[in-house]
Design a protein around this motif. Sequence first.
Motif, short mmCIF file in Angstrom:
data_model
loop_
_atom_site.label_atom_id
_atom_site.label_comp_id
_atom_site.label_asym_id
_atom_site.label_seq_id
_atom_site.Cartn_x
_atom_site.Cartn_y
_atom_site.Cartn_z
N PHE A 29 0.84 -1.19 0.00
CA PHE A 29 0.00 0.00 0.00
C PHE A 29 0.87 1.24 0.00
CE2 PHE A 29 -3.65 2.60 0.61
CZ PHE A 29 -3.28 3.58 1.50
N ALA A 30 1.91 1.23 0.86
CA ALA A 30 2.84 2.36 0.92
C ALA A 30 4.20 1.84 1.35
CB ALA A 30 2.35 3.41 1.90
N LEU A 31 5.24 2.42 0.74
CA LEU A 31 6.61 2.05 1.06
C LEU A 31 7.22 3.20 1.83
CD1 LEU A 31 8.53 -0.32 0.55
CD2 LEU A 31 9.23 0.79 -1.57
N LYS A 32 7.52 2.97 3.08
CA LYS A 32 8.03 4.03 3.95
C LYS A 32 9.55 4.07 3.86
CE LYS A 32 3.91 5.17 5.25
NZ LYS A 32 3.30 6.47 4.85
N ALA A 33 10.21 4.08 5.02
CA ALA A 33 11.67 4.14 5.02
C ALA A 33 12.26 2.86 4.43
CB ALA A 33 12.20 4.35 6.43
N MET A 34 13.37 3.03 3.72
CA MET A 34 14.13 1.89 3.20
C MET A 34 15.59 2.10 3.59
SD MET A 34 12.48 1.38 -0.57
CE MET A 34 13.01 -0.35 -0.73
N GLY A 35 16.32 1.02 3.64
CA GLY A 35 17.71 1.19 4.04
C GLY A 35 18.56 -0.02 3.77
N TRP A 36 19.83 0.17 4.07
CA TRP A 36 20.84 -0.86 3.90
C TRP A 36 21.55 -1.10 5.22
CZ3 TRP A 36 21.21 -3.61 -0.52
CH2 TRP A 36 20.61 -3.08 -1.67
N TYR A 37 21.76 -2.35 5.51
CA TYR A 37 22.52 -2.79 6.67
C TYR A 37 23.56 -3.78 6.18
CZ TYR A 37 18.81 -0.74 9.52
OH TYR A 37 17.93 0.15 10.09
N ARG A 38 24.57 -4.02 7.00
CA ARG A 38 25.58 -5.00 6.61
C ARG A 38 26.06 -5.79 7.81
NH1 ARG A 38 30.60 -0.88 5.01
NH2 ARG A 38 31.12 -0.22 7.14
N GLN A 39 26.54 -6.98 7.53
CA GLN A 39 27.07 -7.83 8.58
C GLN A 39 28.35 -8.48 8.08
OE1 GLN A 39 24.30 -10.71 10.15
NE2 GLN A 39 25.51 -10.96 12.01
N ASN A 96 16.42 -3.36 3.81
CA ASN A 96 15.34 -3.32 4.79
C ASN A 96 14.30 -2.31 4.32
OD1 ASN A 96 14.30 -1.54 7.27
ND2 ASN A 96 14.53 -3.66 7.98
N ALA A 97 13.03 -2.66 4.49
CA ALA A 97 11.97 -1.75 4.07
C ALA A 97 10.82 -1.78 5.07
CB ALA A 97 11.45 -2.13 2.69
N ASP A 98 10.28 -0.61 5.38
CA ASP A 98 9.07 -0.49 6.19
C ASP A 98 7.91 -0.32 5.22
OD1 ASP A 98 10.78 1.52 8.66
OD2 ASP A 98 10.49 -0.65 8.56
N VAL A 99 7.00 -1.27 5.26
CA VAL A 99 5.94 -1.36 4.26
C VAL A 99 4.58 -1.35 4.94
CG1 VAL A 99 5.00 -2.72 2.37
CG2 VAL A 99 7.47 -2.72 2.79
N THR A 100 3.66 -0.56 4.41
CA THR A 100 2.28 -0.59 4.86
C THR A 100 1.47 -1.46 3.92
OG1 THR A 100 2.45 1.62 5.81
CG2 THR A 100 0.23 0.77 5.41
N ILE A 101 0.76 -2.43 4.48
CA ILE A 101 -0.14 -3.26 3.68
C ILE A 101 -1.56 -3.10 4.22
CG2 ILE A 101 1.68 -4.94 3.20
CD1 ILE A 101 0.31 -6.80 5.26
N TYR A 107 -4.90 -1.19 8.27
CA TYR A 107 -3.56 -1.01 7.75
C TYR A 107 -2.60 -1.68 8.71
CZ TYR A 107 -5.61 2.63 4.83
OH TYR A 107 -6.38 3.31 3.94
N ARG A 108 -1.54 -2.27 8.16
CA ARG A 108 -0.55 -2.94 8.99
C ARG A 108 0.84 -2.57 8.48
NH1 ARG A 108 0.30 -9.46 9.13
NH2 ARG A 108 1.98 -9.55 10.67
N LEU A 109 1.72 -2.26 9.42
CA LEU A 109 3.10 -1.90 9.07
C LEU A 109 4.01 -3.10 9.26
CD1 LEU A 109 5.08 0.36 8.20
CD2 LEU A 109 5.41 0.84 10.63
N LEU A 110 4.71 -3.45 8.20
CA LEU A 110 5.64 -4.58 8.25
C LEU A 110 7.07 -4.08 8.09
CD1 LEU A 110 3.93 -7.11 5.79
CD2 LEU A 110 3.73 -7.02 8.28
#
Length: 123
Positions: A29-39, A96-101, A107-110
């Motif tokens: 439904f909506a794509l909020k913050a996105m990002g990159w992480y590393r290990q 990594n992505a914060d997604v609203t479905i 509405y639910r944030l994943l």
Amino acid sequence: QVQVLESGGGLVQPGGALRLSCAASGSIFALKAMGWYRQAPGKQRELVATITEGGDTNYADSVKGRFTVSRDNTKNTVYLQMNSLKAEDTALYFCNADVTIVEGPFYRLLEVWGQGTLVTVSS
């Protein structure tokens, strides 16, 4: 169901550059913050860079001035341009992505993680 898929990792020499991509797909439904992480091997996962829906960015001190995060909201894709790569940048890079479905009337944030793409910086 929502998923993110990274691409663009590989082997590069010190001082070289790589561009990572991460595309989100599914019932978004909506794509909020996105990002990159590393290990890195033997280390904890750490933040590399994030970008909000509006384009505000945040970087780890270790990559400031060398890495640039950007996104294309029309393609649900986030990018990480990595320049002047160092051996210590070697790691598995995760998107990594914060997604609203939408689930029925709600509405639910994943928070969605990719499987990672390996970046190896070595001569």
